[in-house]
Write a protein that holds these residues in place. Structure first.
Motif, mmCIF file in Angstrom:
data_model
loop_
_atom_site.group_PDB
_atom_site.id
_atom_site.type_symbol
_atom_site.label_atom_id
_atom_site.label_comp_id
_atom_site.label_asym_id
_atom_site.label_seq_id
_atom_site.Cartn_x
_atom_site.Cartn_y
_atom_site.Cartn_z
ATOM 1 N N ARG A 174 -34.761 19.563 57.071
ATOM 2 C CA ARG A 174 -35.677 19.677 57.605
ATOM 3 C C ARG A 174 -34.911 20.407 59.228
ATOM 4 N N ALA A 175 -33.248 20.033 59.125
ATOM 5 C CA ALA A 175 -32.194 20.703 59.856
ATOM 6 C C ALA A 175 -31.671 21.912 60.639
ATOM 7 N N GLY A 176 -32.528 22.654 59.806
ATOM 8 C CA GLY A 176 -32.705 23.991 60.527
ATOM 9 C C GLY A 176 -31.602 24.983 59.800
ATOM 10 N N LYS A 177 -30.515 23.869 57.953
ATOM 11 C CA LYS A 177 -29.985 25.069 57.946
ATOM 12 C C LYS A 177 -30.155 26.548 57.381
ATOM 13 N N SER A 178 -31.948 26.175 56.495
ATOM 14 C CA SER A 178 -32.517 27.215 55.844
ATOM 15 C C SER A 178 -32.833 28.810 57.764
ATOM 16 N N THR A 179 -33.268 28.142 58.163
ATOM 17 C CA THR A 179 -33.693 28.927 59.770
ATOM 18 C C THR A 179 -32.228 29.799 60.187
ATOM 19 N N THR A 180 -31.714 28.974 59.865
ATOM 20 C CA THR A 180 -30.154 29.415 60.381
ATOM 21 C C THR A 180 -29.789 30.369 59.372
ATOM 22 N N ILE A 181 -29.621 30.436 57.983
ATOM 23 C CA ILE A 181 -29.182 31.402 57.348
ATOM 24 C C ILE A 181 -30.646 32.586 57.259
ATOM 25 N N ASN A 182 -31.567 32.194 58.304
ATOM 26 C CA ASN A 182 -32.426 33.334 57.660
ATOM 27 C C ASN A 182 -32.083 34.695 59.164
ATOM 28 N N ILE A 183 -31.795 33.552 59.808
ATOM 29 C CA ILE A 183 -31.160 34.205 61.472
ATOM 30 C C ILE A 183 -30.311 35.344 60.901
ATOM 31 N N LEU A 184 -29.256 34.681 60.574
ATOM 32 C CA LEU A 184 -27.601 34.858 59.855
ATOM 33 C C LEU A 184 -28.190 36.086 59.255
ATOM 34 N N ALA B 33 -30.782 38.287 59.304
ATOM 35 C CA ALA B 33 -31.585 38.670 59.852
ATOM 36 C C ALA B 33 -33.216 39.522 59.546
ATOM 37 N N THR B 34 -33.588 38.208 59.096
ATOM 38 C CA THR B 34 -34.617 37.666 58.519
ATOM 39 C C THR B 34 -35.783 37.245 59.014
ATOM 40 N N LEU B 35 -35.029 36.556 60.085
ATOM 41 C CA LEU B 35 -35.958 36.120 61.082
ATOM 42 C C LEU B 35 -35.912 36.230 62.492
ATOM 43 N N ALA B 36 -35.847 36.142 63.446
ATOM 44 C CA ALA B 36 -34.939 36.552 64.898
ATOM 45 C C ALA B 36 -35.313 35.218 65.620
ATOM 46 N N ALA B 37 -34.127 34.747 66.352
ATOM 47 C CA ALA B 37 -34.116 33.910 66.680
ATOM 48 C C ALA B 37 -34.558 33.973 68.292
ATOM 49 N N ASP B 38 -34.991 33.033 68.925
ATOM 50 C CA ASP B 38 -35.474 32.690 70.088
ATOM 51 C C ASP B 38 -34.938 33.183 71.104
ATOM 52 N N LYS B 39 -33.007 32.901 71.469
ATOM 53 C CA LYS B 39 -32.510 33.264 72.134
ATOM 54 C C LYS B 39 -30.830 33.109 71.124
ATOM 55 N N THR C 259 -27.426 42.925 67.178
ATOM 56 C CA THR C 259 -28.784 43.654 66.927
ATOM 57 C C THR C 259 -28.064 45.371 67.689
ATOM 58 N N GLY C 260 -27.066 45.659 67.470
ATOM 59 C CA GLY C 260 -26.351 47.159 68.107
ATOM 60 C C GLY C 260 -26.706 48.308 66.905
ATOM 61 N N ASN C 261 -26.248 47.675 66.386
ATOM 62 C CA ASN C 261 -26.872 48.485 64.847
ATOM 63 C C ASN C 261 -27.553 47.456 63.682
ATOM 64 N N LEU C 262 -28.510 47.025 63.298
ATOM 65 C CA LEU C 262 -28.140 46.509 61.501
ATOM 66 C C LEU C 262 -28.408 46.633 61.386
ATOM 67 N N GLN D 118 -26.076 45.781 55.506
ATOM 68 C CA GLN D 118 -25.239 46.739 54.564
ATOM 69 C C GLN D 118 -24.069 45.749 54.360
ATOM 70 N N GLN D 119 -23.659 44.994 55.381
ATOM 71 C CA GLN D 119 -21.957 44.440 55.079
ATOM 72 C C GLN D 119 -22.171 42.982 54.518
ATOM 73 N N LEU D 120 -23.632 42.780 54.154
ATOM 74 C CA LEU D 120 -23.588 41.076 53.840
ATOM 75 C C LEU D 120 -24.236 41.370 53.077
ATOM 76 N N GLY D 121 -24.276 40.555 51.987
ATOM 77 C CA GLY D 121 -24.572 39.883 50.841
ATOM 78 C C GLY D 121 -25.417 38.215 50.556
ATOM 79 N N ILE D 122 -26.218 38.496 49.957
ATOM 80 C CA ILE D 122 -26.850 36.715 49.835
ATOM 81 C C ILE D 122 -27.539 36.207 48.177
#
Length: 112
Positions: A40-50, A52-58, A69-72, A77-81
């Motif tokens: 519950r420290a926010g690791k998965s939330t950080t990954i989900n934002i990185l 782009a499966t979850l939007a950050a509030d700020k 955000t300019g070309n999601l 296409q350059q990201l693999g997980i």
């Protein structure tokens, strides 16, 4: 050396519970970044934002010097997980593995 990935001021809340509070870091090519913390420290939330499966509030994420955000589509296409459930086990715990590529070569690996 210019950052391949630059994260500034990421915040995220769920139902009034702030999970991320101004996270920021830079990853340069060839560097390995580990994000560690208790449940519950926010690791998965950080990954989900990185990823782009979850939007950050700020906050802002830049890849190769440009806001994602300019070309999601190009960013994704350059990201693999490798998801946690099939990722390798390190010190008795599974890890996320994210590969960031820039150009034709993989320039950075994040172990989360």
């Amino acid at each position: 050396m210019e950052s391949l990935l630059s994260v500034r001021g990421l915040t995220k809340s769920f139902k009034g519970n702030q999970v991320l509070c101004g996270i920021g870091f830079d990853v340069i090519p060839g560097e390995v970044l580990c994000i560690l913390g208790p449940n519950r420290a926010g690791k998965s939330t950080t990954i989900n934002i990185l990823t782009a499966t979850l939007a950050a509030d700020k906050g802002e994420i830049r890849f190769g010097g440009k806001p994602i955000t300019g070309n999601l589509r190009a960013y994704k296409q350059q990201l693999g997980i490798v998801p946690q459930d099939i990722a390798p086990v390190v010190v008795g715990r599974p890890v996320y593995v994210i590969y960031l590529s820039h150009g034709n070569s993989i320039a950075k690996t994040l172990y989360i």
